[in-house]
Structure formats: C-alpha cells, structure tokens
Design a protein around this motif. Structure first.
Motif, PDB file in Angstrom:
ATOM      1  N   THR A   1     -63.045 -28.203  67.740  1.00 17.97           N
ATOM      2  CA  THR A   1     -63.265 -28.131  66.305  1.00 17.97           C
ATOM      3  C   THR A   1     -64.724 -28.337  66.196  1.00 17.97           C
ATOM      4  O   THR A   1     -65.160 -29.359  66.735  1.00 17.97           O
ATOM      5  N   PRO A   2     -65.477 -27.810  65.066  1.00 14.57           N
ATOM      6  CA  PRO A   2     -67.046 -28.365  64.927  1.00 14.57           C
ATOM      7  C   PRO A   2     -66.802 -29.747  64.383  1.00 14.57           C
ATOM      8  O   PRO A   2     -66.024 -30.290  63.899  1.00 14.57           O
ATOM      9  N   PRO A   3     -67.881 -30.568  64.423  1.00 11.98           N
ATOM     10  CA  PRO A   3     -68.225 -31.748  63.944  1.00 11.98           C
ATOM     11  C   PRO A   3     -67.737 -31.953  62.569  1.00 11.98           C
ATOM     12  O   PRO A   3     -68.100 -30.910  61.877  1.00 11.98           O
ATOM     13  N   SER A   4     -67.002 -32.934  62.246  1.00  9.54           N
ATOM     14  CA  SER A   4     -66.413 -33.075  60.942  1.00  9.54           C
ATOM     15  C   SER A   4     -66.214 -34.534  60.501  1.00  9.54           C
ATOM     16  O   SER A   4     -66.160 -35.469  61.382  1.00  9.54           O
ATOM     17  N   PHE A   5     -65.809 -34.661  59.205  1.00  9.20           N
ATOM     18  CA  PHE A   5     -65.199 -35.743  58.789  1.00  9.20           C
ATOM     19  C   PHE A   5     -64.179 -35.594  57.437  1.00  9.20           C
ATOM     20  O   PHE A   5     -64.276 -34.382  57.275  1.00  9.20           O
ATOM     21  N   ASN A   6     -63.324 -36.553  57.264  1.00 10.21           N
ATOM     22  CA  ASN A   6     -62.588 -36.258  56.258  1.00 10.21           C
ATOM     23  C   ASN A   6     -63.026 -37.062  54.999  1.00 10.21           C
ATOM     24  O   ASN A   6     -63.224 -38.122  54.958  1.00 10.21           O
ATOM     25  N   GLU A   7     -62.867 -36.271  54.082  1.00  9.47           N
ATOM     26  CA  GLU A   7     -62.818 -36.750  52.631  1.00  9.47           C
ATOM     27  C   GLU A   7     -61.438 -36.892  52.161  1.00  9.47           C
ATOM     28  O   GLU A   7     -60.767 -36.189  52.193  1.00  9.47           O
ATOM     29  N   LEU A   8     -61.139 -38.322  51.700  1.00 12.28           N
ATOM     30  CA  LEU A   8     -59.766 -38.600  51.228  1.00 12.28           C
ATOM     31  C   LEU A   8     -60.026 -38.631  49.564  1.00 12.28           C
ATOM     32  O   LEU A   8     -60.629 -39.824  49.315  1.00 12.28           O
ATOM     33  N   ILE A   9     -59.060 -38.310  48.971  1.00 11.83           N
ATOM     34  CA  ILE A   9     -59.184 -38.459  47.414  1.00 11.83           C
ATOM     35  C   ILE A   9     -57.570 -39.257  47.045  1.00 11.83           C
ATOM     36  O   ILE A   9     -56.587 -38.530  47.512  1.00 11.83           O
TER      37      ILE A   9
ATOM     38  N   LEU B   1     -49.577 -45.934  52.933  1.00 18.64           N
ATOM     39  CA  LEU B   1     -49.931 -44.329  52.348  1.00 18.64           C
ATOM     40  C   LEU B   1     -50.145 -43.536  53.724  1.00 18.64           C
ATOM     41  O   LEU B   1     -49.639 -42.427  53.612  1.00 18.64           O
ATOM     42  N   ALA B   2     -50.795 -44.060  54.646  1.00 16.20           N
ATOM     43  CA  ALA B   2     -51.356 -43.292  55.771  1.00 16.20           C
ATOM     44  C   ALA B   2     -51.978 -43.984  56.656  1.00 16.20           C
ATOM     45  O   ALA B   2     -52.557 -45.118  56.390  1.00 16.20           O
ATOM     46  N   VAL B   3     -51.893 -43.797  57.900  1.00 10.14           N
ATOM     47  CA  VAL B   3     -52.780 -44.235  59.029  1.00 10.14           C
ATOM     48  C   VAL B   3     -53.743 -43.483  59.529  1.00 10.14           C
ATOM     49  O   VAL B   3     -53.626 -42.446  59.551  1.00 10.14           O
ATOM     50  N   LEU B   4     -55.194 -43.850  59.275  1.00  8.18           N
ATOM     51  CA  LEU B   4     -56.241 -43.175  59.430  1.00  8.18           C
ATOM     52  C   LEU B   4     -56.857 -43.344  61.060  1.00  8.18           C
ATOM     53  O   LEU B   4     -56.966 -44.677  61.525  1.00  8.18           O
ATOM     54  N   THR B   5     -56.887 -42.562  61.891  1.00  5.87           N
ATOM     55  CA  THR B   5     -57.497 -42.639  63.056  1.00  5.87           C
ATOM     56  C   THR B   5     -58.397 -41.700  63.654  1.00  5.87           C
ATOM     57  O   THR B   5     -58.526 -40.799  63.008  1.00  5.87           O
ATOM     58  N   GLY B   6     -58.937 -41.935  64.775  1.00  5.03           N
ATOM     59  CA  GLY B   6     -59.931 -41.006  65.410  1.00  5.03           C
ATOM     60  C   GLY B   6     -59.427 -40.821  66.819  1.00  5.03           C
ATOM     61  O   GLY B   6     -58.170 -40.311  67.050  1.00  5.03           O
ATOM     62  N   HIS B   7     -60.229 -40.753  67.954  1.00  6.18           N
ATOM     63  CA  HIS B   7     -60.045 -40.571  69.307  1.00  6.18           C
ATOM     64  C   HIS B   7     -59.830 -39.238  70.133  1.00  6.18           C
ATOM     65  O   HIS B   7     -60.245 -39.065  70.902  1.00  6.18           O
ATOM     66  N   VAL B   8     -59.164 -38.540  69.105  1.00  7.06           N
ATOM     67  CA  VAL B   8     -58.899 -37.100  69.695  1.00  7.06           C
ATOM     68  C   VAL B   8     -59.666 -35.998  69.535  1.00  7.06           C
ATOM     69  O   VAL B   8     -59.697 -35.083  69.918  1.00  7.06           O
ATOM     70  N   HIS B   9     -60.692 -36.241  68.671  1.00  4.68           N
ATOM     71  CA  HIS B   9     -61.913 -35.317  68.092  1.00  4.68           C
ATOM     72  C   HIS B   9     -61.522 -33.995  67.362  1.00  4.68           C
ATOM     73  O   HIS B   9     -62.539 -33.470  67.390  1.00  4.68           O
ATOM     74  N   ASP B  10     -60.148 -34.034  66.904  1.00  2.00           N
ATOM     75  CA  ASP B  10     -59.871 -32.835  66.197  1.00  2.00           C
ATOM     76  C   ASP B  10     -59.258 -33.500  64.941  1.00  2.00           C
ATOM     77  O   ASP B  10     -58.428 -34.502  65.324  1.00  2.00           O
ATOM     78  N   PRO B  11     -59.492 -32.868  63.759  1.00  2.00           N
ATOM     79  CA  PRO B  11     -58.751 -33.528  62.526  1.00  2.00           C
ATOM     80  C   PRO B  11     -57.158 -33.119  62.615  1.00  2.00           C
ATOM     81  O   PRO B  11     -56.973 -32.099  63.052  1.00  2.00           O
ATOM     82  N   PHE B  12     -56.301 -33.800  61.994  1.00  2.00           N
ATOM     83  CA  PHE B  12     -55.149 -33.521  61.727  1.00  2.00           C
ATOM     84  C   PHE B  12     -54.581 -34.321  60.358  1.00  2.00           C
ATOM     85  O   PHE B  12     -55.023 -35.316  60.090  1.00  2.00           O
ATOM     86  N   ASP B  13     -53.403 -33.908  59.839  1.00  2.00           N
ATOM     87  CA  ASP B  13     -52.816 -34.426  58.810  1.00  2.00           C
ATOM     88  C   ASP B  13     -51.209 -34.349  59.024  1.00  2.00           C
ATOM     89  O   ASP B  13     -50.671 -33.099  58.480  1.00  2.00           O
ATOM     90  N   LEU B  14     -50.579 -35.139  59.515  1.00  2.00           N
ATOM     91  CA  LEU B  14     -49.142 -34.717  59.984  1.00  2.00           C
ATOM     92  C   LEU B  14     -48.341 -35.951  59.391  1.00  2.00           C
ATOM     93  O   LEU B  14     -48.732 -37.016  59.218  1.00  2.00           O
ATOM     94  N   THR B  15     -47.205 -35.905  59.222  1.00  2.00           N
ATOM     95  CA  THR B  15     -46.114 -36.985  59.027  1.00  2.00           C
ATOM     96  C   THR B  15     -45.151 -37.116  60.086  1.00  2.00           C
ATOM     97  O   THR B  15     -44.512 -36.032  60.454  1.00  2.00           O
ATOM     98  N   ALA B  16     -44.714 -38.247  60.525  1.00  2.00           N
ATOM     99  CA  ALA B  16     -44.172 -38.489  61.599  1.00  2.00           C
ATOM    100  C   ALA B  16     -42.645 -39.295  60.910  1.00  2.00           C
ATOM    101  O   ALA B  16     -42.890 -39.936  60.061  1.00  2.00           O
TER     102      ALA B  16
ATOM    103  N   GLN C   1     -57.468 -28.677  60.876  1.00  2.00           N
ATOM    104  CA  GLN C   1     -56.482 -29.305  61.319  1.00  2.00           C
ATOM    105  C   GLN C   1     -55.543 -28.886  62.310  1.00  2.00           C
ATOM    106  O   GLN C   1     -54.974 -27.911  61.905  1.00  2.00           O
ATOM    107  N   VAL C   2     -55.363 -29.702  63.428  1.00  2.00           N
ATOM    108  CA  VAL C   2     -54.848 -29.032  64.509  1.00  2.00           C
ATOM    109  C   VAL C   2     -52.991 -29.262  64.005  1.00  2.00           C
ATOM    110  O   VAL C   2     -52.898 -30.565  63.302  1.00  2.00           O
TER     111      VAL C   2
END
Ligand SMILES: [Fe+2]
Ligand SMILES: [Fe+2]
Length: 285
Positions: A223-231, A186-201, A253-254
């Motif tokens: 971007t300010p500190p954040s986390f993702n809520e996934l439904i 469904l999706a790959v969830l990652t971190g590392h870059v410190h900005d959120p994104f939601d993209l399809t490759a 999201q960048v």
C-alpha cells in the motif's frame, strides 16, 4: 460523555529510506488539525545509524503535539553489538522523555508495550517477543488506572503469535493478547508490517481489536505511504487510513496481519522499491 478525541497513529518512518513528501504532509496535517496525541509505533530508522536517528529525532521533536514513541526492531544498534547489549536505547536520547511513555488524555490512556529485544534464540532478530517484564510493566500501568478508564496499547510488532506454516511471529503474543482483552483494552496499535489493518482477534479472554498503521517510508509492502487517524468516542474507535493517493480506508486495509513487512519475492523480481534500498542492507524487514 466526553468529547471525541482524535489521535494520529504513525509508524515505520525508517529515516534513511524515509518518504519526505509523506512526512511533510503528515507534519502539515498535525499542525493544521492538532490531534490530541501522536503515537509512533517504531522503526524510526533503517539501520539505527546515528545520522538516521538524528533526522528521526529532529522530526519527532518538531511534532508539536503530545507524543509517545515505541522502539522498533530497526532501531536497535545493528553494527555495534556491545552497544546493543549494554545501552540499546542510547540513540533515542534526544527524545528520551517520549520513549515508551504512557499518555493520559482525560480518561483515555495510551500504554506502551515493548516487543523489541536485544537478542533472541532465533535469527534474525526482527520478530517480536513480549517478555514477561515488559508485559508486567504494561499490566501494572493498566491495573493502576480507575476501573472505567479507556486504554489503547501501543507496541511495534503486531501481537499474533502464529503465522502461515506455523512460523512463530511474536513470542508470547497470544498470552499478552488474552491479558489485554481481559482488561478491556480498546485496541492494540502496532506497526512493523508496513500495511494498515483493523482486525479483531479472538483470545482466551474474549475479543481484542488490533489496529496496524502503514509506513511513512519508501519501504512499501502493498500500500502507499499512510498513517491512521483514530477518532475515539466513548469506547468506539473509528479508523481512517489517510494516504496521499486518496485510496479509501477499506481498500488500504489488508484482510490479515501480514507475517512480513515486504511482499514475497516473485522469481526474477527484486523486492520493491527497486533501486531504493542501499545495497548493504540485507533483505530483512
Ligand atoms: Fe518497519
Ligand atoms: Fe519492524
């Protein structure tokens, strides 16, 4: 159809340079909203120091929901190369049972994919590498599931392999993405870059959703500190980027996966946050 599940995807806590206010706020949200699981996609610490790991493991142990944790490049011993090579995950021992563990939430599965390495042929060792044994472990878990299972994969590094100017980011990322796309992840969830994104490759085996979480540290990119809520409802995954500044998700999201965790240095301007980075830390992410 099963009821929608809410997951929290948090990343890059960077204890040592953590944002206490953001962490308290996330902790309260978890206690109040009781997500089905919390996925932590790495960089628990700044420099893998024992005191940073102590604080990070205490915080994660107190989450009070099913948790799975990925190691990040910052979590590999920096100052003790012997330990880095022989026992790179020893400092996770307080949360050993949570590290790289698959989670089963009914027919929804969270499957880890390791992207950190002890060493690489390039330097510095900050970028990702999907080594074949790690990919084989991830594949084996997915392939063992019933055919109609829903799968989210967690990793520290975003998987795109090529950055601006042809720079190699995550080695073998492209091949890994195709293998995950072929398996209907469904999706790959990652971190590392410190900005959120939601993209399809686009991959050789079809599209693959890539969801990145921001940071809960003071090591901000743009971007300010954040986390993702996934439904997760059926095969649909809705993402809300939650942050203390009440910035709407679309503005958080960048538009592309950044190659770096910190913004490019402007001439005469130090990398933010000014004065917050201990002077011993080199300017790598
Ligand atoms: Fe990070
Ligand atoms: Fe990282």
């Amino acid at each position: 159809m099963t009821a929608p599940l809410t997951l929290f995807h948090i990343s890059d806590l960077h204890f040592g340079l953590e944002d206490r206010r953001a962490l308290d706020w996330v902790r309260e949200a978890i206690a109040r909203e009781r997500p089905a699981a919390v996925a932590v996609t790495g960089d628990l610490t700044m420099r893998a120091r024992h005191r940073e790991f102590g604080a990070a493991c205490r915080w994660i142990s107190g989450i009070g929901a099913p948790v799975t944790v990925e190691p990040g490049n910052h979590d590999m011993p920096y100052f003790n190369l012997a330990e880095r090579f022989i026992a790179p995950y020893r400092r996770f021992r307080a949360i050993e049972g949570l590290l790289e563990r698959p989670l089963e939430l009914g027919d929804l599965h969270i499957v880890p994919l390791q992207t950190v390495t002890r060493a690489q042929w390039r330097f510095p060792w900050v970028d990702g590498w999907v080594r074949e044994p790690a990919l084989a472990r991830c594949r084996a878990v997915i392939d063992s599931l019933p055919a109609d299972s829903r799968v989210l994969v967690t990793a520290h590094h975003p998987l795109p392999e090529h950055g601006p100017g042809g720079r190699v980011l995550t080695i073998n990322g492209e091949g890994a993405m195709a293998q995950l796309a072929r398996r209907g992840v469904l999706a790959v969830l990652t971190g590392h870059v410190h900005d959120p994104f939601d993209l399809t490759a686009e991959t050789a085996a079809g599209p693959l959703r890539m969801i990145g979480a921001g940071t809960l540290s003071r090591r901000l990119r743009s971007t300010p500190p954040s986390f993702n809520e996934l439904i997760v409802s059926g095969r649909e995954v809705r993402v809300k980027v939650r942050n203390l500044e009440a910035v709407p998700t679309a503005a958080m999201q960048v538009p592309a996966v950044p190659a770096e965790a910190l913004p490019p240095r402007e001439p005469g301007k130090p990398v933010a946050p000014i004065g917050a980075v201990p002077p011993v830390d080199p300017p790598v992410h």
